[in-house]
Scaffold this motif. Sequence first.
Motif, mmCIF file in Angstrom:
data_model
loop_
_atom_site.group_PDB
_atom_site.id
_atom_site.type_symbol
_atom_site.label_atom_id
_atom_site.label_comp_id
_atom_site.label_asym_id
_atom_site.label_seq_id
_atom_site.Cartn_x
_atom_site.Cartn_y
_atom_site.Cartn_z
ATOM 1 N N LEU A 167 0.888 -1.161 0.000
ATOM 2 C CA LEU A 167 0.000 0.000 0.000
ATOM 3 C C LEU A 167 0.929 1.214 0.000
ATOM 4 O O LEU A 167 1.713 1.385 0.935
ATOM 5 C CB LEU A 167 -0.894 -0.001 1.245
ATOM 6 N N PRO A 168 0.908 2.030 -1.051
ATOM 7 C CA PRO A 168 1.837 3.165 -1.126
ATOM 8 C C PRO A 168 1.744 4.071 0.104
ATOM 9 O O PRO A 168 0.663 4.241 0.680
ATOM 10 C CB PRO A 168 1.382 3.914 -2.380
ATOM 11 N N ALA A 169 2.878 4.613 0.487
ATOM 12 C CA ALA A 169 2.932 5.518 1.636
ATOM 13 C C ALA A 169 1.939 6.660 1.439
ATOM 14 O O ALA A 169 1.863 7.255 0.367
ATOM 15 C CB ALA A 169 4.341 6.060 1.802
ATOM 16 N N GLY A 170 1.176 6.924 2.459
ATOM 17 C CA GLY A 170 0.213 8.015 2.421
ATOM 18 C C GLY A 170 -1.116 7.681 1.758
ATOM 19 O O GLY A 170 -2.047 8.470 1.805
ATOM 20 N N GLY A 208 -9.602 -3.213 -2.924
ATOM 21 C CA GLY A 208 -8.498 -2.891 -2.024
ATOM 22 C C GLY A 208 -7.300 -3.791 -2.268
ATOM 23 O O GLY A 208 -7.417 -4.856 -2.882
ATOM 24 N N VAL A 209 -6.146 -3.388 -1.758
ATOM 25 C CA VAL A 209 -4.911 -4.132 -2.018
ATOM 26 C C VAL A 209 -4.940 -5.550 -1.453
ATOM 27 O O VAL A 209 -4.356 -6.460 -2.035
ATOM 28 C CB VAL A 209 -3.653 -3.378 -1.520
ATOM 29 N N ALA A 229 -5.991 -4.147 -7.522
ATOM 30 C CA ALA A 229 -5.929 -3.100 -6.506
ATOM 31 C C ALA A 229 -6.142 -1.727 -7.124
ATOM 32 O O ALA A 229 -5.721 -1.470 -8.254
ATOM 33 C CB ALA A 229 -4.579 -3.154 -5.798
ATOM 34 N N PHE A 230 -6.756 -0.868 -6.364
ATOM 35 C CA PHE A 230 -7.039 0.495 -6.836
ATOM 36 C C PHE A 230 -5.755 1.279 -7.099
ATOM 37 O O PHE A 230 -5.784 2.290 -7.788
ATOM 38 C CB PHE A 230 -7.935 1.247 -5.847
#
Length: 167
Positions: free
Chosen positions: A23-26, A118-119, A130-131
Motif C-alpha cells: 500500500l503506497p505511503a500516504g 483494495g490491495v 488493486a485500486f
Amino acid sequence: MSRGFVKEGDQEETPIIPPRAALPAGATNYVTPLGMELLQAERKELEEESAKLPTTNEQQRRIELAILNSKLDLLNERIASARILDPATQPKEEVRFGATVSYKINTSPITLTFQIVGVDEADVAKQKIAFVAPIAVALTGHTIGDVVSFNMGGELRKLEVLNIQYD
C-alpha cells in the motif's frame, strides 16, 4: 550475557514474515465491504490456528506462535487503517473504487474485465485488481466510451472503456 554461555541448540533464528500487499505511503487503505469481511475472517483463522498449536515440541511451538503473532500484528494494522468504501455509493456513470470495468485495448476485439478493489482483496485470478494498480489508476474517473492512453510494456496503448458496473 555472553553468547559463549548459550547452548547452540537454544539459539533460534528470527522467522522472516512476508509483508502484506503493498500500500503506497500516504495512500488510504480503501476496502470493499467484502474485503473487510475477508480481512476479519483471516484474523479469526489466525487466532484459531494460534490456539490450536501443538504443545509437544516447545521450541517449535514458540517459533510457530511468533510467526502467527507477527502475521496477526500486520493484519490488525491493516484492519485498523481500513476505510470501507461501498461500491453502491459510487457514481454509476464513471470508473471508481469497486467498479467492474470492461475495456478493450486499441482495436482488439477482445474485451477484458476486472473489478477495482483494495490491495488485500486483489487477486488477478479472480479478475480483481488493486485500486493502486497502474491500469486502475489510468481508468479511474473515466466514463463509457472514453479512450485512455496507457503505457503497457513500454508501448503506448489506447484503452476504451466499454462498460462500468457496481455489484
